[in-house]
Design an enzyme around this catalytic site. Structure first.
Site, PDB file in Angstrom:
ATOM      1  N   SER A  50       0.795  -1.376  -0.126  1.00 12.65           N
ATOM      2  CA  SER A  50      -0.035   0.140  -0.083  1.00 12.65           C
ATOM      3  C   SER A  50       0.859   1.146   0.142  1.00 12.65           C
ATOM      4  O   SER A  50       0.360   2.214  -0.273  1.00 12.65           O
ATOM      5  CB  SER A  50      -0.949  -0.037   1.138  1.00 12.65           C
ATOM      6  OG  SER A  50      -0.284  -0.104   2.503  1.00 12.65           O
ATOM      7  N   HIS A  51       2.012   1.142   0.273  1.00 12.39           N
ATOM      8  CA  HIS A  51       2.911   2.191   0.276  1.00 12.39           C
ATOM      9  C   HIS A  51       4.227   1.839  -0.661  1.00 12.39           C
ATOM     10  O   HIS A  51       5.381   2.830  -0.683  1.00 12.39           O
ATOM     11  CB  HIS A  51       3.577   2.539   1.649  1.00 12.39           C
ATOM     12  CG  HIS A  51       2.412   3.411   2.362  1.00 12.39           C
ATOM     13  ND1 HIS A  51       1.405   2.702   2.980  1.00 12.39           N
ATOM     14  CD2 HIS A  51       2.045   4.647   2.427  1.00 12.39           C
ATOM     15  CE1 HIS A  51       0.429   3.465   3.418  1.00 12.39           C
ATOM     16  NE2 HIS A  51       0.631   4.686   3.205  1.00 12.39           N
ATOM     17  N   GLU A 191      -4.624   0.196   0.967  1.00  9.08           N
ATOM     18  CA  GLU A 191      -5.240  -1.306   0.919  1.00  9.08           C
ATOM     19  C   GLU A 191      -6.537  -1.417   0.456  1.00  9.08           C
ATOM     20  O   GLU A 191      -6.776  -2.166  -0.458  1.00  9.08           O
ATOM     21  CB  GLU A 191      -5.238  -1.560   2.458  1.00  9.08           C
ATOM     22  CG  GLU A 191      -5.175  -3.194   2.678  1.00  9.08           C
ATOM     23  CD  GLU A 191      -3.816  -3.900   2.176  1.00  9.08           C
ATOM     24  OE1 GLU A 191      -4.248  -4.624   1.261  1.00  9.08           O
ATOM     25  OE2 GLU A 191      -2.810  -3.485   2.289  1.00  9.08           O
TER      26      GLU A 191
HETATM   27  P1  NDP Z   1      -1.216  -3.675   9.246  1.00  8.22           P
HETATM   28  O1  NDP Z   1      -2.642  -3.586   9.886  1.00  8.22           O
HETATM   29  O2  NDP Z   1      -0.767  -4.490   8.071  1.00  8.22           O
HETATM   30  O3  NDP Z   1       0.109  -3.927  10.436  1.00  8.22           O
HETATM   31  C1  NDP Z   1       0.158  -3.297  11.662  1.00  8.22           C
HETATM   32  C2  NDP Z   1       1.262  -3.449  12.496  1.00  8.22           C
HETATM   33  O4  NDP Z   1       0.747  -4.716  13.346  1.00  8.22           O
HETATM   34  C3  NDP Z   1       2.469  -3.964  11.755  1.00  8.22           C
HETATM   35  O5  NDP Z   1       3.688  -3.584  12.641  1.00  8.22           O
HETATM   36  C4  NDP Z   1       2.246  -5.570  11.675  1.00  8.22           C
HETATM   37  O6  NDP Z   1       3.550  -6.075  11.649  1.00  8.22           O
HETATM   38  C5  NDP Z   1       1.721  -5.840  12.787  1.00  8.22           C
HETATM   39  N1  NDP Z   1       0.996  -7.192  12.895  1.00  8.22           N
HETATM   40  C6  NDP Z   1       0.032  -7.354  11.581  1.00  8.22           C
HETATM   41  N2  NDP Z   1      -0.413  -8.447  11.988  1.00  8.22           N
HETATM   42  C7  NDP Z   1      -0.021  -9.040  13.152  1.00  8.22           C
HETATM   43  C8  NDP Z   1      -0.139 -10.349  13.745  1.00  8.22           C
HETATM   44  N3  NDP Z   1      -0.817 -11.284  13.533  1.00  8.22           N
HETATM   45  N4  NDP Z   1       0.706 -10.438  14.850  1.00  8.22           N
HETATM   46  C9  NDP Z   1       1.651  -9.393  15.302  1.00  8.22           C
HETATM   47  N5  NDP Z   1       1.601  -8.107  14.732  1.00  8.22           N
HETATM   48  C10 NDP Z   1       0.794  -8.070  13.642  1.00  8.22           C
HETATM   49  O7  NDP Z   1      -0.859  -2.050   8.951  1.00  8.22           O
HETATM   50  P2  NDP Z   1      -1.598  -0.817   8.560  1.00  8.22           P
HETATM   51  O8  NDP Z   1      -2.628  -1.513   7.392  1.00  8.22           O
HETATM   52  O9  NDP Z   1      -2.476  -0.445   9.547  1.00  8.22           O
HETATM   53  O10 NDP Z   1      -0.524   0.217   7.785  1.00  8.22           O
HETATM   54  C11 NDP Z   1       0.288  -0.163   6.864  1.00  8.22           C
HETATM   55  C12 NDP Z   1       1.105   0.631   6.508  1.00  8.22           C
HETATM   56  O11 NDP Z   1       0.458   2.047   5.894  1.00  8.22           O
HETATM   57  C13 NDP Z   1       2.078   1.363   7.584  1.00  8.22           C
HETATM   58  O12 NDP Z   1       3.277   1.411   7.273  1.00  8.22           O
HETATM   59  C14 NDP Z   1       1.565   2.911   7.992  1.00  8.22           C
HETATM   60  O13 NDP Z   1       2.436   3.588   8.321  1.00  8.22           O
HETATM   61  C15 NDP Z   1       1.256   3.157   6.460  1.00  8.22           C
HETATM   62  N6  NDP Z   1       0.232   4.104   6.502  1.00  8.22           N
HETATM   63  C16 NDP Z   1       0.692   5.377   6.149  1.00  8.22           C
HETATM   64  C17 NDP Z   1      -0.014   6.280   6.129  1.00  8.22           C
HETATM   65  C18 NDP Z   1       0.173   7.824   5.722  1.00  8.22           C
HETATM   66  O14 NDP Z   1      -0.837   8.863   5.427  1.00  8.22           O
HETATM   67  N7  NDP Z   1       1.355   8.187   5.766  1.00  8.22           N
HETATM   68  C19 NDP Z   1      -1.609   6.298   6.533  1.00  8.22           C
HETATM   69  C20 NDP Z   1      -2.022   4.888   6.883  1.00  8.22           C
HETATM   70  C21 NDP Z   1      -1.025   3.923   6.941  1.00  8.22           C
HETATM   71  P3  NDP Z   1       4.027  -6.536  10.172  1.00  8.22           P
HETATM   72  O15 NDP Z   1       4.519  -5.401   9.322  1.00  8.22           O
HETATM   73  O16 NDP Z   1       5.426  -7.328  10.149  1.00  8.22           O
HETATM   74  O17 NDP Z   1       3.095  -7.424   9.253  1.00  8.22           O
END
Ligand code: NDP
Length: 347
Positions: A50-51, A191
């Site tokens: 997504s990024h 996403e």
């Molecule tokens: P996710 O929901 O995919 O993941 C959130 C966090 O939870 C991550 O650190 C992930 O680790 C962890 N995680 C996910 N599943 C598990 C699990 N089963 N057990 C333990 N840890 C888990 O992220 P988002 O979709 O919320 O965000 C994705 C990206 O988008 C981020 O990098 C965020 O900064 C970016 N974003 C940026 C925005 C902007 O305006 N600049 C706005 C919104 C989001 P892992 O990555 O290892 O899966």
């Protein structure tokens, strides 16, 4: 015609070159294009699509429309010993971050705690990319940014917040740092857009339609409102991020950022706040012992069956991507190749 499900494997160096070329073809300066290219390549490598390169389409749109300044030179000011401010000049966030990072690290190491406020920049992207280098330098950090209003408060249907991500980084003595990073919306907007591009429905709980009714249709959700994660708790966190990365550092709220865009479909313009702590300064001679206690805590989590630490998936993906490259939707690659050749990219 290429199916929306067809993917092609591409090496990380090809990804980075493609990203750089796409921006250079629109007159973006080498410094800005290079920093963005490293940023989206890092996101692709860790399978944070997504990024990844998909974001280039919005970046090109922002430059072509004149909203973003692709040739901006970020300007840094030391507001006080502990506060560093960078005016990104409507350029992209990665270069502003890279320029300010050494000053933030030095201030945190000298004072024990320091703050970086990045203002007036386009799209702070995946927050872990900004915090991981701080953890590599031995610092604990938290980071946040607002966005463009797309997320309704718990119980409401009118967008107020951006997807407002929050990230945390912690250095570990033997290995990669612990970094978690999440949107305070139920899902990142990118996403939902990727689901739409792939013709897939979205899970219930990600978005509502314009009347506040639950939807699994990504297009309806994008036109309506996204939802915060965790109901009222996610709403409160999103509000805190609005305040800290907005008015407190003199930058836009998500509603203001949305209005500023005037419907151009650019990525968010606004601020980013990073707070860095140096545990060595907090702990002195006791540093190693307390960091070892943190390791015990990590072990008691990752030692459980079926449990992993946030960030583990990313690090595993990175190891694979370095070896094998990454899969990118073929249609997206075609679109980016067109942009690289100077075509496409509506203003
Ligand atoms: P996710 O929901 O995919 O993941 C959130 C966090 O939870 C991550 O650190 C992930 O680790 C962890 N995680 C996910 N599943 C598990 C699990 N089963 N057990 C333990 N840890 C888990 O992220 P988002 O979709 O919320 O965000 C994705 C990206 O988008 C981020 O990098 C965020 O900064 C970016 N974003 C940026 C925005 C902007 O305006 N600049 C706005 C919104 C989001 P892992 O990555 O290892 O899966």
């Amino acid at each position: 015609m290429t199916s929306i499900h067809t993917e092609r494997r591409v090496s990380l160096s090809e990804i980075e070159a493609l990203a750089r070329d796409v921006l250079l073809a629109r007159g973006v300066s080498f410094a800005q294009a290079d920093a963005v290219a490293r940023n989206v390549t890092a996101a692709e490598a860790d399978e944070c699509r997504s990024h990844g390169v998909y974001r280039l389409i919005g970046y090109v749109r922002a430059v072509v429309s004149g909203k973003a300044d692709g040739r901006a030179v970020p300007s840094m000011t030391q507001v006080s010993p502990a506060i560093i401010r960078v005016d990104a000049g409507r350029g992209f966030a990665p270069l502003a971050n890279e320029i300010a990072r050494p000053a933030l690290v030095a201030a945190a190491q000298s004072l024990g705690i320091a703050v970086l406020a990045i203002n007036n920049c386009y799209h702070n992207s995946a927050m872990w990319v900004d915090l991981e280098p701080l953890a590599d330098a031995g610092l604990v950090s938290i980071g946040m940014t607002a966005g463009q209003c797309t997320v309704a408060p718990h119980g409401g249907s009118k967008p107020v917040f951006g997807t407002n991500p929050f990230a945390f980084g912690w250095p570990r003595p033997d290995g990669a740092p612990f970094v978690f990073d999440f949107a305070t919306s139920a899902a990142a907007r990118g996403e939902i857009e990727l689901h739409q591009r792939a013709g897939k429905s979205i899970p219930l709980g990600w978005a509502v339609d314009a009347e506040g009714r639950p939807t699994t249709d990504p297009a309806v959700g994008l036109a309506g409102a996204m939802l915060p994660f965790g109901g009222h708790k996610g709403t409160a966190l999103a509000l805190m991020i609005e305040l800290l990365a907005g008015p407190m550092i003199g930058d836009l709220t998500s509603q203001e950022s949305f209005a500023e865009d005037e419907g151009m479909g650019s990525p968010p313009l606004g601020g980013e706040l990073i707070i860095a702590f140096d545990p060595v300064r907090f702990l002195g001679d006791d540093f190693a012992g307390h960091m070892a206690r943190a390791e015990t805590l990590f072990s008691s989590i990752s030692g459980q069956d079926g449990v992993r630490l946030p960030g583990d998936r990313r690090l595993e993906a990175r190891a694979q991507s370095v070896q094998n490259g990454v899969l990118v939707p073929a249609r997206l690659l075609e679109e980016l190749e067109l942009l690289r050749a100077g075509g496409g990219g509506r203003g």
